[in-house]
Design a protein around this motif. Structure first.
Motif, short mmCIF file in Angstrom:
data_model
loop_
_atom_site.label_atom_id
_atom_site.label_comp_id
_atom_site.label_asym_id
_atom_site.label_seq_id
_atom_site.Cartn_x
_atom_site.Cartn_y
_atom_site.Cartn_z
N UNK A 120 -13.54 -30.67 -17.92
CA UNK A 120 -12.36 -30.34 -18.70
C UNK A 120 -12.43 -28.96 -19.32
N UNK A 121 -11.49 -28.69 -20.21
CA UNK A 121 -11.39 -27.39 -20.86
C UNK A 121 -12.58 -27.11 -21.77
N UNK A 122 -13.02 -28.13 -22.52
CA UNK A 122 -14.06 -27.90 -23.51
C UNK A 122 -15.36 -28.65 -23.25
N UNK A 123 -15.39 -29.51 -22.24
CA UNK A 123 -16.60 -30.28 -21.98
C UNK A 123 -16.71 -30.65 -20.51
N UNK A 142 -25.62 -41.06 -16.58
CA UNK A 142 -24.50 -40.23 -17.03
C UNK A 142 -25.03 -39.10 -17.90
N UNK A 143 -24.42 -37.92 -17.76
CA UNK A 143 -24.80 -36.76 -18.55
C UNK A 143 -23.54 -36.06 -19.05
N UNK A 144 -23.68 -35.33 -20.15
CA UNK A 144 -22.55 -34.57 -20.68
C UNK A 144 -23.02 -33.22 -21.16
N UNK A 145 -22.09 -32.29 -21.24
CA UNK A 145 -22.40 -30.92 -21.63
C UNK A 145 -21.18 -30.32 -22.31
N UNK A 146 -21.42 -29.32 -23.15
CA UNK A 146 -20.33 -28.59 -23.80
C UNK A 146 -19.81 -27.46 -22.93
N UNK A 147 -20.26 -27.38 -21.69
CA UNK A 147 -19.86 -26.29 -20.81
C UNK A 147 -18.52 -26.57 -20.13
N UNK A 148 -17.47 -26.66 -20.93
CA UNK A 148 -16.13 -26.77 -20.38
C UNK A 148 -15.75 -25.49 -19.65
N UNK A 149 -14.63 -25.51 -18.94
CA UNK A 149 -14.29 -24.37 -18.08
C UNK A 149 -14.11 -23.08 -18.86
N UNK A 150 -13.69 -23.17 -20.13
CA UNK A 150 -13.46 -21.95 -20.89
C UNK A 150 -14.75 -21.24 -21.27
N UNK A 189 -8.11 -25.91 -11.91
CA UNK A 189 -6.98 -25.12 -12.39
C UNK A 189 -7.19 -23.63 -12.08
N UNK A 190 -6.20 -22.83 -12.37
CA UNK A 190 -6.31 -21.38 -12.14
C UNK A 190 -7.39 -20.75 -13.00
N UNK A 191 -7.70 -21.37 -14.14
CA UNK A 191 -8.74 -20.86 -15.02
C UNK A 191 -10.11 -21.45 -14.69
#
Length: 295
Positions: A10-13, A28-36, A69-71
């Motif tokens: 996602x955008x933020x995660x 399962x793993x998670x990160x704060x490395x969203x696309x932005x 997305x484009x971003x």
């Protein structure tokens, strides 16, 4: 079935899961490395850092959400509605042929206005499989809430409501911000929230009802700590008012905190609902992978 890695970017995660042959989550793993937060060209490295040890051999990796997305990593053209598993599978954008693909997201049109979603379509497909449904109305609360109509396991149409964003704007950047407490609290004040839901129906317009948050405080007719819950009830109630009349039951898909608010709002108006959480994403990606591998 091949080893499957599902990624919800996602955008933020970023969330990733290693899935078993039956769709069960093995890890399962998670990160704060969203696309932005990812620089241009940096997406392969972030994916490798997050779950590179899962991608060996002939593992298949399906990535849903704003990475398409484009971003994001690369733009994955939207798949037009009506669409089901087969149409989405044919529309995948392959980063590495046969190995890593971006799920395209969906588009539809109403009164000449286009609407889009990225990631929510996977959650809807997952909810269909988990709940054993072929038809229904699915609600995905969030910054941009989605109402999705499904028939014969295909998304026929959907509508977006800027409910969460409108709440944030009113809460933080309007005159109401001076009245509201600093934090929302872990759970809503149910009495204030349901009062807001009912007022949204009676007022018939959020433009009319929102100023009441300020006047209730001015005349001390509501406790200051309850006003954020009242405003939340107003904006969610406005969304429900715009959707009325609702079907007999809706399926809520999303985080427990948000789906609980919507379930409470629906009960307040005597409508039924049931909820499913983040597991819908993983089941949707697993079902999509099965579609790819079924002749």
């Amino acid at each position: 079935m091949r080893a499957l890695v599902g990624v919800d970017w996602g955008t933020s995660s970023l969330r990733a899961a290693r899935l078993g042959a039956g769709g069960e989550v093995l890890e399962e793993r998670s990160s704060a490395r969203g696309i932005l937060s990812v620089p241009a060209g940096g997406f392969p490295a972030v994916l490798q850092e997050t779950c590179g040890d899962w991608l060996g051999g002939d593992a298949l990796c399906l990535v849903s959400g704003m990475a398409g997305s484009r971003q994001g990593w690369q733009e994955a053209p939207y798949c037009a509605c009506p669409a089901g598993f087969a149409e989405v599978a044919r529309s995948l954008t392959w980063i590495t042929p046969g190995r890593i693909a971006l799920v395209p997201g969906l588009s539809c049109e109403e009164r000449g206005l286009p609407d889009v979603m990225r990631g929510e379509e996977v959650q809807v497909f997952g909810a269909l499989g988990r709940l054993g449904l072929q038809d229904g109305t699915f609600v995905l609360p969030g910054t941009h809430s989605k109402w999705v109509e499904v028939q014969d396991a295909r998304v026929r149409s959907f509508s977006t409501y800027m409910t969460g964003e409108t709440y944030a704007l009113l809460r933080q950047h309007s005159i109401l911000a001076r009245t509201l407490p600093a934090g929302d609290g872990a759970a809503p004040d149910e009495e204030a929230f349901t009062r807001g839901v009912r007022e949204a129906q009676a007022a018939g317009s959020l433009l009319r009802s929102a100023f009441g948050v300020r006047t209730l405080a001015l005349f001390e007719r509501a406790a200051p700590a309850a006003l954020a819950s009242y405003l939340s009830g107003l904006v969610i109630g406005e969304e429900l008012r715009a959707r009325a009349p609702l079907p007999r039951e809706v399926v809520l898909v999303g985080s427990p905190a948000l789906t609980a608010r919507y379930a409470l709002a629906l009960r307040t108006l005597a409508w039924d609902s049931r909820s499913i959480g983040s597991e819908a994403t993983w089941h949707g990606l697993w079902a999509l992978a099965r579609t790819l591998e079924t002749p």
